[in-house]
Motif scaffolding. Structure first.
Motif, mmCIF file in Angstrom:
data_model
loop_
_atom_site.group_PDB
_atom_site.id
_atom_site.type_symbol
_atom_site.label_atom_id
_atom_site.label_comp_id
_atom_site.label_asym_id
_atom_site.label_seq_id
_atom_site.Cartn_x
_atom_site.Cartn_y
_atom_site.Cartn_z
ATOM 1 N N ALA A 25 -19.397 -21.580 -7.626
ATOM 2 C CA ALA A 25 -18.909 -22.609 -7.012
ATOM 3 C C ALA A 25 -17.493 -22.362 -6.410
ATOM 4 O O ALA A 25 -17.018 -23.152 -5.544
ATOM 5 N N TYR A 26 -16.851 -21.429 -6.876
ATOM 6 C CA TYR A 26 -15.606 -20.940 -6.398
ATOM 7 C C TYR A 26 -15.555 -19.774 -5.301
ATOM 8 O O TYR A 26 -16.825 -19.171 -5.104
ATOM 9 N N PRO A 27 -14.643 -19.945 -4.343
ATOM 10 C CA PRO A 27 -14.674 -18.727 -3.205
ATOM 11 C C PRO A 27 -14.913 -17.327 -3.842
ATOM 12 O O PRO A 27 -14.529 -17.278 -5.021
ATOM 13 N N PRO A 28 -15.409 -16.602 -3.253
ATOM 14 C CA PRO A 28 -15.854 -16.454 -1.825
ATOM 15 C C PRO A 28 -17.186 -17.178 -1.609
ATOM 16 O O PRO A 28 -17.358 -17.222 -0.367
ATOM 17 N N TYR A 29 -17.788 -17.513 -2.545
ATOM 18 C CA TYR A 29 -19.189 -18.111 -2.212
ATOM 19 C C TYR A 29 -19.039 -19.503 -2.058
ATOM 20 O O TYR A 29 -19.887 -19.988 -0.928
ATOM 21 N N GLY A 30 -18.178 -20.322 -2.633
ATOM 22 C CA GLY A 30 -18.070 -21.683 -2.282
ATOM 23 C C GLY A 30 -19.304 -22.455 -2.357
ATOM 24 O O GLY A 30 -19.326 -23.475 -1.404
ATOM 25 N N VAL A 31 -20.101 -22.480 -3.205
ATOM 26 C CA VAL A 31 -21.337 -23.208 -3.112
ATOM 27 C C VAL A 31 -20.919 -24.522 -4.330
ATOM 28 O O VAL A 31 -21.056 -24.719 -5.204
ATOM 29 N N SER A 32 -20.087 -25.513 -3.399
ATOM 30 C CA SER A 32 -19.403 -26.455 -3.969
ATOM 31 C C SER A 32 -20.382 -27.450 -4.699
ATOM 32 O O SER A 32 -19.667 -28.139 -5.790
ATOM 33 N N ALA A 33 -21.616 -27.652 -4.379
ATOM 34 C CA ALA A 33 -22.380 -28.495 -5.152
ATOM 35 C C ALA A 33 -22.718 -28.120 -6.541
ATOM 36 O O ALA A 33 -22.990 -28.680 -7.447
ATOM 37 N N LEU A 34 -22.604 -26.800 -7.087
ATOM 38 C CA LEU A 34 -22.654 -26.246 -8.171
ATOM 39 C C LEU A 34 -21.564 -26.840 -9.030
ATOM 40 O O LEU A 34 -21.813 -26.791 -10.211
ATOM 41 N N GLY A 66 -13.467 -16.577 -16.578
ATOM 42 C CA GLY A 66 -12.274 -16.018 -16.059
ATOM 43 C C GLY A 66 -12.066 -14.645 -15.674
ATOM 44 O O GLY A 66 -11.399 -14.175 -14.783
ATOM 45 N N LEU A 67 -12.887 -13.946 -16.389
ATOM 46 C CA LEU A 67 -12.734 -12.249 -16.232
ATOM 47 C C LEU A 67 -13.454 -12.115 -14.636
ATOM 48 O O LEU A 67 -13.042 -11.569 -13.891
ATOM 49 N N TRP A 68 -14.508 -12.880 -14.020
ATOM 50 C CA TRP A 68 -15.012 -12.754 -13.028
ATOM 51 C C TRP A 68 -14.065 -13.231 -11.780
ATOM 52 O O TRP A 68 -13.813 -12.713 -10.859
ATOM 53 N N LEU A 69 -13.361 -14.312 -12.211
ATOM 54 C CA LEU A 69 -12.787 -15.071 -11.299
ATOM 55 C C LEU A 69 -11.429 -14.220 -10.941
ATOM 56 O O LEU A 69 -10.810 -14.261 -9.950
ATOM 57 N N CYS A 70 -10.607 -13.713 -12.289
ATOM 58 C CA CYS A 70 -9.494 -12.839 -11.964
ATOM 59 C C CYS A 70 -9.722 -11.485 -11.761
ATOM 60 O O CYS A 70 -8.711 -10.720 -12.472
ATOM 61 N N ARG A 71 -10.774 -10.968 -11.311
ATOM 62 C CA ARG A 71 -11.004 -9.521 -11.025
ATOM 63 C C ARG A 71 -9.897 -8.914 -10.463
ATOM 64 O O ARG A 71 -9.676 -7.806 -10.187
#
Length: 141
Positions: A25-34, A66-71
Motif C-alpha cells: 500500500a506504501y510507495p514505491p508500489y502505492g497500491v492504495s486500495a490495499l 516496519g523492517l520492510w518500510l524502513c530498510r
C-alpha cells in the motif's frame, strides 16, 4: 521436526498477509486500495486472541512491516555513515522493535476489551490512538 499447529499457521498467514498488504500500500508500489483492507487479517486474528497473544501478534505484524518500510535506514547507515551491515540491521531492528510496542499495546487493549458490538469501530479507534501516540508523543511518523 514438529508440525506447526493450525492456530499458529493461521496466525503466521494472517500476519504475513497483513504485512505484505501494508507494504504494497506504501510507495514505491502505492497500491492504495490495499490501505482499506491491510489491517483486516490482523483484526481477524485479534478477535479470538488473548491480550498477551494479541500483543505478540500485533508486535510481530508491526515489526515485520516496519523492517520492510524502513530498510532504507540500513542503507543510509551503511552507505552514508560507514556502519557495517550487521550492526546497521541490528540497530534498525532494535528501533523498529521498540516502536512496534505501541501498536502491540493497541492490539492487546482491543483483545482485553473484546467488544461484542462495534468491534471494527473499536479496533479502528484503538489502532488510530496507537498511531497518534507514536506520531504525536514519540515524534515518529
Amino acid at each position: 521436526m514438529r508440525a506447526m499447529s493450525a492456530a499458529r499457521r493461521d496466525a503466521a498467514l494472517a500476519i504475513g498477509a497483513g504485512a505484505v498488504a501494508t507494504a504494497l500500500a506504501y510507495p514505491p508500489y502505492g497500491v492504495s486500495a490495499l490501505g482499506l483492507v491491510m489491517l483486516a487479517p490482523l483484526a481477524w486474528l485479534l478477535d479470538a486472541a488473548t491480550p498477551r497473544r494479541a500483543f505478540a501478534c500485533a508486535w510481530l505484524y508491526s515489526a515485520a512491516f516496519g523492517l520492510w518500510l524502513c530498510r532504507w535506514l540500513v542503507h543510509a547507515l551503511a552507505v552514508e555513515y560507514g556502519v557495517a551491515t550487521a550492526p546497521a540491521w541490528a540497530f534498525s531492528a532494535l528501533v523498529i522493535g521498540a516502536l512496534a510496542l505501541v501498536p502491540a499495546a493497541a492490539g492487546a487493549a482491543y483483545a482485553a476489551l473484546r467488544p461484542a458490538v462495534l468491534a471494527p469501530l473499536a479496533f479502528a479507534a484503538l489502532w488510530t490512538l496507537g498511531e497518534w501516540v507514536r506520531g504525536a508523543l514519540l515524534g515518529v511518523p
